[in-house]
Design an enzyme around this catalytic site. Structure first.
Site, PDB file in Angstrom:
ATOM      1  N   GLU A   1       3.394  13.389  -4.714  1.00 33.18           N
ATOM      2  CA  GLU A   1       2.837  13.291  -3.366  1.00 33.18           C
ATOM      3  C   GLU A   1       3.664  14.155  -2.408  1.00 33.18           C
ATOM      4  OE1 GLU A   1       1.021   9.817  -0.587  1.00 33.18           O
ATOM      5  OE2 GLU A   1       3.065   9.492  -1.298  1.00 33.18           O
TER       6      GLU A   1
ATOM      7  N   GLU B   1       0.897  -1.170   0.000  1.00 35.22           N
ATOM      8  CA  GLU B   1       0.000   0.000   0.000  1.00 35.22           C
ATOM      9  C   GLU B   1       0.923   1.203   0.000  1.00 35.22           C
ATOM     10  OE1 GLU B   1      -1.516   3.200   0.744  1.00 35.22           O
ATOM     11  OE2 GLU B   1      -1.830   2.516   2.818  1.00 35.22           O
TER      12      GLU B   1
END
Length: 472
Positions: free
Chosen positions: A361, A235
């Site tokens: 990000e 993840e």
């Protein structure tokens, strides 16, 4: 372990004050090797227990967490800088995950498959020893995402917490023992990623790695694990869109937008940091958003009245600063000065959709607002990143909600809300946001091997016992 060298200990700081909370011994490769051996012994005994007994012990673990919920929450506030309300939810999420996983122990069933000549059935068997490498942004719940279903499926777990946030993990391991889980079944090994993390990933006695963290490190984990054909769930990062169409309830969308990217100070892979607004309501949306951002209270995370706390570390603070240069236009809130890793809530406007701040990000309290003209452009902008973890769609048109949900390449989408994670629904990403799924009704099966067994119903009296001329 004596603290003779900086690499032999982890120094845990309070990110709101920069004060040292604790020093924790850092695990070595030898420590990992010993832990795997201990875990393998415990796992064999754990898997042999009747399912009802394993479920009962996991529920006792959940009860122990619940009884120490406030203690765990306050520890999370101090070591991770989380808002106290969020930290209580996180401790409660660990409890709920353990309860939910315990409910699946006795329902982890195989199948009976119709075949000719007998009976065919499948058996779901535990993998063995599972390594869980947890991040610093949500230390407790994400650790439990891997740990709870792995234990419920009959595995042992070795948890390596992030270097900056080992304290809640260590306390959870103590509570597991107090609840009656066997010694060695759930172990926590704080340590440096290149040392303890690498040793865990490369250990032949570890059957699976569950890693949550950056895409760059996730690729390293996958590469190292592949040498042993190790099962890996990843993840990773996100750059999630928040798409606001002109037919949406713009007031509701603007009111919900701040905490969609400011929760946990923006240190959230699911943070809606790319706000895409249809041009017809773009100015109105910004007019509504500005006072909401400027009104965010940043400060002491232990204060119930605070909206946002600090970033986790000086390293993270410098990373976030690198994305927000003085020439960028937008909306800026306020943050404390002095000790602590503080950064104000920030919304950037008027940038090229291909700018770094718009596609990479940031992992901090920074979002960009980009205009679009129609549905096709909204979808194109939403998909114009390497990531595909989460996102939101604001519209009153059900048909549009379905079309856009199908077209956006992301694993978790919500319509007219920003809800991404529920422990009873699957979670995971597309593209470079990860591999595999966690949580939900199938969580336990991800920690099992499927064994197929065929039982012949042909009478042995009809089978020749002679080996002459027969194939063996």
């Amino acid at each position: 372990m004596p603290a003779e060298h900086p690499l032999e200990v982890l120094e845990v700081l309070n990110p709101a004050t920069e004060e040292v909370l604790a020093t924790v011994p850092a695990a070595t490769a030898a420590d990992v090797d010993a832990a795997v051996a201990s875990a393998a012994r415990a796992q064999a005994k754990w898997a042999a227990l009747p399912p009802a007994d394993r479920a009962r012990l996991l529920r006792r673990f959940a009860t122990a967490v619940d009884e120490h919920l406030e203690e765990l929450a306050q520890l999370e506030v101090r070591e991770a800088g989380h808002m106290v309300g969020n930290a209580r939810w996180e401790a409660g999420n660990v409890r709920d995950l353990l309860d939910y996983a315990a409910g699946g122990v006795e329902r982890l069933t195989g199948r009976q498959i119709p075949v000719a000549g007998g009976l065919d059935l499948t058996i779901l068997e535990p993998l063995g020893v599972v390594g869980v490498i947890a991040p610093w942004n949500f230390p407790m719940p994400i650790a439990a995402w891997g740990t709870a279903p792995a234990l419920a499926a009959g595995n042992a777990v070795i948890l390596k917490p992030a270097e900056t946030t080992p304290l809640t993990a260590l306390r959870l391991a103590e509570l597991a023992l107090e609840a009656g889980l066997p010694e060695g079944l759930f172990q926590v090994l704080p340590g440096h990623g290149p040392v303890a993390g690498t040793a865990l990933v490369e250990h032949p006695g570890v059957a699976k790695i569950v890693f949550t963290g950056s895409t760059a490190v996730g690729k390293q984990v996958l590469a190292k694990g592949s040498a042993l054909l190790k099962r890996v769930t990843l993840e990773l990062g996100g750059k999630s869109p928040n798409i606001v169409f002109a037919d949406a309830d713009v007031e509701a969308a603007a009111a919900a937008a701040p905490m969609a990217f400011l929760d946990n100070s923006g240190q959230d892979c699911c943070a809606r940091t790319r706000i895409l607004v249809q041009r017809g309501v773009y100015d109105r949306f910004l007019d509504l958003l500005a006072p909401a951002i400027e009104g965010i209270t940043v400060g002491d995370p232990a204060d119930e009245k605070t909206d946002m706390g600090p970033l986790i570390s000086k390293v993270q603070l410098e990373r976030v600063r690198s994305y927000v240069t003085d020439d960028l236009a937008g909306i800026r809130g306020t943050a404390p000065e002095g000790p602590g890793f503080w950064f104000p809530p920030t919304v950037v406007t008027g940038v090229d959709p291909r700018a770094r701040v718009a596609v990479e990000e940031v992992f901090g309290p920074v979002a960009v607002v980009l205009p679009f003209d129609d549905e096709a452009e909204a979808i194109a902008l939403a998909n114009a990143t390497d990531y595909g973890l989460s996102g939101s769609i604001w519209t009153r048109d059900v048909g549009r909600a379905l079309r856009v949900s199908k077209a956006v390449r992301a694993g978790n989408l919500s319509v007219n809300s920003h809800s991404s994670v529920r422990y009873w629904t699957p979670f995971g990403g597309f593209k470079q946001s990860g591999i595999g799924r966690e949580l939900g009704p199938d969580a336990l099966t991800a920690f099992t091997e499927t064994k197929n067994v065929f039982i012949s119903d042909v009478s042995t009296t009809n089978v020749s016992t002679s080996t002459e001329g027969s194939a063996q």
